[in-house]
Design a protein around this motif. Structure first.
Motif, short mmCIF file in Angstrom:
data_model
loop_
_atom_site.label_atom_id
_atom_site.label_comp_id
_atom_site.label_asym_id
_atom_site.label_seq_id
_atom_site.Cartn_x
_atom_site.Cartn_y
_atom_site.Cartn_z
N SER A 112 0.81 -1.23 0.00
CA SER A 112 0.00 0.00 0.00
C SER A 112 0.84 1.27 0.00
CB SER A 112 -0.93 0.00 1.22
OG SER A 112 -0.17 -0.16 2.42
N THR A 113 2.03 1.22 0.61
CA THR A 113 2.92 2.38 0.67
C THR A 113 4.37 1.90 0.63
OG1 THR A 113 3.08 2.34 3.09
CG2 THR A 113 1.27 3.64 2.13
N GLY A 114 5.28 2.85 0.40
CA GLY A 114 6.69 2.53 0.46
C GLY A 114 7.11 2.06 1.84
N GLU A 115 6.50 2.66 2.88
CA GLU A 115 6.81 2.24 4.25
C GLU A 115 6.38 0.80 4.51
OE1 GLU A 115 5.28 5.00 3.38
OE2 GLU A 115 6.72 6.57 3.93
N ALA A 116 5.23 0.42 3.95
CA ALA A 116 4.75 -0.96 4.12
C ALA A 116 5.71 -1.94 3.47
CB ALA A 116 3.35 -1.10 3.52
N ARG A 121 10.01 -5.99 3.94
CA ARG A 121 11.38 -6.42 3.63
C ARG A 121 12.13 -6.75 4.91
NH1 ARG A 121 16.51 -4.81 3.47
NH2 ARG A 121 16.00 -2.81 4.44
N LEU A 122 12.05 -5.86 5.88
CA LEU A 122 12.76 -6.08 7.14
C LEU A 122 12.22 -7.32 7.87
CD1 LEU A 122 13.00 -2.39 8.39
CD2 LEU A 122 14.86 -3.80 7.50
N ALA A 123 10.89 -7.48 7.86
CA ALA A 123 10.29 -8.61 8.55
C ALA A 123 10.70 -9.94 7.91
CB ALA A 123 8.77 -8.47 8.55
N LEU A 124 10.71 -9.98 6.58
CA LEU A 124 11.08 -11.22 5.89
C LEU A 124 12.55 -11.56 6.08
CD1 LEU A 124 9.02 -10.68 2.63
CD2 LEU A 124 8.60 -12.45 4.36
N ASN A 125 13.38 -10.54 6.23
CA ASN A 125 14.82 -10.79 6.42
C ASN A 125 15.19 -11.08 7.87
OD1 ASN A 125 15.49 -10.50 3.73
ND2 ASN A 125 15.97 -8.31 3.89
N ARG A 126 14.27 -10.77 8.79
CA ARG A 126 14.63 -10.80 10.22
C ARG A 126 15.06 -12.19 10.70
NH1 ARG A 126 10.08 -8.34 12.29
NH2 ARG A 126 11.05 -6.38 11.70
N ASP A 127 14.38 -13.22 10.20
CA ASP A 127 14.63 -14.57 10.70
C ASP A 127 15.52 -15.40 9.79
OD1 ASP A 127 13.04 -14.09 12.91
OD2 ASP A 127 11.22 -14.75 11.88
N THR A 128 16.24 -14.76 8.90
CA THR A 128 17.07 -15.49 7.97
C THR A 128 18.54 -15.20 8.23
OG1 THR A 128 17.00 -13.73 6.31
CG2 THR A 128 15.26 -15.38 6.21
N ALA A 129 19.36 -16.06 7.68
CA ALA A 129 20.81 -15.93 7.89
C ALA A 129 21.43 -14.89 6.97
CB ALA A 129 21.48 -17.28 7.68
N ARG A 130 20.66 -14.40 6.03
CA ARG A 130 21.18 -13.41 5.10
C ARG A 130 20.02 -12.54 4.62
NH1 ARG A 130 20.07 -14.59 -0.20
NH2 ARG A 130 19.12 -16.63 -0.58
N GLU A 131 20.34 -11.51 3.84
CA GLU A 131 19.31 -10.60 3.32
C GLU A 131 18.73 -11.19 2.04
OE1 GLU A 131 19.45 -6.17 1.64
OE2 GLU A 131 19.92 -6.28 3.78
N VAL A 133 15.63 -10.75 0.85
CA VAL A 133 14.87 -9.72 0.13
C VAL A 133 15.79 -8.52 -0.08
CG1 VAL A 133 12.83 -8.25 0.10
CG2 VAL A 133 12.72 -10.52 1.17
N VAL A 134 16.11 -8.26 -1.33
CA VAL A 134 17.15 -7.27 -1.63
C VAL A 134 16.59 -5.91 -2.05
CG1 VAL A 134 18.86 -9.03 -2.25
CG2 VAL A 134 17.33 -8.12 -4.03
N GLY A 135 15.28 -5.80 -2.19
CA GLY A 135 14.72 -4.52 -2.57
C GLY A 135 13.21 -4.57 -2.64
N GLY A 136 12.61 -3.37 -2.75
CA GLY A 136 11.16 -3.29 -2.84
C GLY A 136 10.72 -1.94 -3.35
N TYR A 137 9.49 -1.89 -3.85
CA TYR A 137 8.95 -0.64 -4.39
C TYR A 137 7.43 -0.74 -4.41
CZ TYR A 137 8.01 3.11 -7.78
OH TYR A 137 7.55 4.25 -8.42
N ILE A 198 2.25 -8.66 0.85
CA ILE A 198 3.23 -7.65 1.28
C ILE A 198 2.66 -6.82 2.43
CG2 ILE A 198 4.53 -5.61 0.55
CD1 ILE A 198 4.67 -6.92 -2.26
N ASP A 199 1.40 -6.43 2.32
CA ASP A 199 0.77 -5.65 3.40
C ASP A 199 0.55 -6.51 4.64
OD1 ASP A 199 0.69 -3.16 2.21
OD2 ASP A 199 -1.25 -3.50 1.27
#
Length: 260
Positions: A112-116, A121-131, A133-137, A198-199
Motif C-alpha cells: 500500500s505504501t513505500g513504508e509498508a 522487507r525487514l520482517a522477511l529478512n529478520r529470521d534469515t541468515a542473510r538478506e 529480500v534485496v529490494g522493494g517498491y 506484502i501488506d
C-alpha cells in the motif's frame, strides 16, 4: 512458458490447479510463474479472457482457498492434497531460501505504501541468515498503463540484483503485469503473484485467524474488515461459483472461452 516436468493437477472450471504440497514446492520451486487461484479468481476467469490467458501461461497454480480445495473433491476422485495459501507460502519460501545455501534474491513490487514495503522487507529478512529480500517498491496507481514507469520499475529490479520477483498489486493486475513484463526482466527466473501478502507481512493489513482459514471462512474476516469494498465481491460476484462447480460435477459446465 517454462518447460517443466509433468505434475498432478485437478481441473477446476476452466483451469488446472496443482495437486501438491508446500513442503514439496519448497524443495523444487526454482523458476516459472506462480499464481494462487481462489474463488474470486475463478469467477474472474469466467469473464476476462486476458486474465485467463495469463493464468494459463503460469507454470504453477496453487490452491489458495480452502473452499476451492473442498470443491476439488466434488469434481475429482479426491480433493487437492493441501491448501497452499500464497500469504503463507511466500513467507515460508523466503525463510527457506534465506536459511538454506541458496542464491535466491527477492524483490517486492506492491504494497500500500513505500513504508509498508520496507517493513515487509525487514520482517522477511529478520529470521534469515542473510538478506534474502534485496529490494522493494510500491508503485503508483495506474503504473501498469505507464510505459515509462514500467521501465523505471524494470531498472529498479535489475539494479537490485534480484532473481525472484513478488508482485502484490491485486488480481488481475498483478498476473497481467507479470505476463506482459517477463521479457524485459531476463534475470528474474521466478515470479510470484502474491496479492495482499506484502501488506500482511508489513503489518498494514490483518489476516484472518488461522482457524478461520482452515474452515474456509477467511473471506468473512475480510468482509468484516472492509465491508464496502468486499461485499459485492463475496456476496454477489463469487456466489455463482458453487453453481458452476455443481454443473461441472454433473458434466454440464461449459468454459465461456472454449476454443479461444
Amino acid at each position: 512458458m517454462t518447460v517443466l516436468p509433468e505434475r498432478a493437477r485437478v481441473r477446476i472450471l476452466n483451469i488446472d490447479v496443482d495437486d501438491t504440497t508446500s513442503a514439496a514446492l519448497l524443495e523444487t520451486l526454482v523458476r516459472g510463474v506462480v499464481v494462487t487461484p481462489n474463488v474470486d479468481h475463478l469467477m474472474k476467469l469466467q469473464k476476462d479472457a486476458r486474465f485467463l490467458a495469463a493464468y494459463r501461461a503460469a507454470d504453477y497454480r496453487l490452491c489458495d482457498s480452502r473452499i476451492v480445495q473442498l470443491a476439488s473433491g466434488w469434481v475429482a476422485p479426491r480433493p487437492i492434497r493441501e491448501q497452499i495459501a500464497g500469504s503463507d507460502f511466500f513467507p515460508a519460501f523466503c525463510r527457506h531460501h534465506g536459511r538454506a545455501d541458496s542464491d535466491v534474491r527477492i524483490f517486492l513490487l506492491g504494497g500500500s505504501t513505500g513504508e509498508a514495503v520496507e517493513r515487509a522487507r525487514l520482517a522477511l529478512n529478520r529470521d534469515t541468515a542473510r538478506e534474502v529480500v534485496v529490494g522493494g517498491y510500491s508503485p503508483p496507481f495506474g503504473f501498469e498503463r505507464d510505459p515509462e514507469e514500467c521501465q523505471r520499475i524494470h531498472q529498479r529490479i535489475q539494479t537490485s540484483g534480484a532473481n525472484t520477483l513478488a508482485v502484490g498489486v491485486g488480481a488481475p493486475k498483478q498476473e497481467l503485469w507479470i505476463a506482459a513484463n517477463r521479457a524485459p526482466l531476463p534475470a528474474i527466473r521466478l515470479f510470484f503473484a502474491v496479492g495482499a501478502t506484502i501488506d500482511f507481512v508489513g503489518g498494514d493489513a490483518r489476516r484472518a485467524p488461522k482457524w478461520l482459514t482452515r474452515i474456509g471462512l477467511e473471506w468473512a474476516h475480510r468482509l468484516l474488515q472492509e465491508p464496502r469494498r468486499m461485499a459485492k465481491r463475496y456476496l454477489v460476484d463469487d456466489l455463482p461459483f458453487f453453481w458452476l462447480i455443481l454443473q461441472q460435477r454433473r458434466g454440464r459446465y461449459r468454459d465461456p472461452f472454449a476454443g479461444i
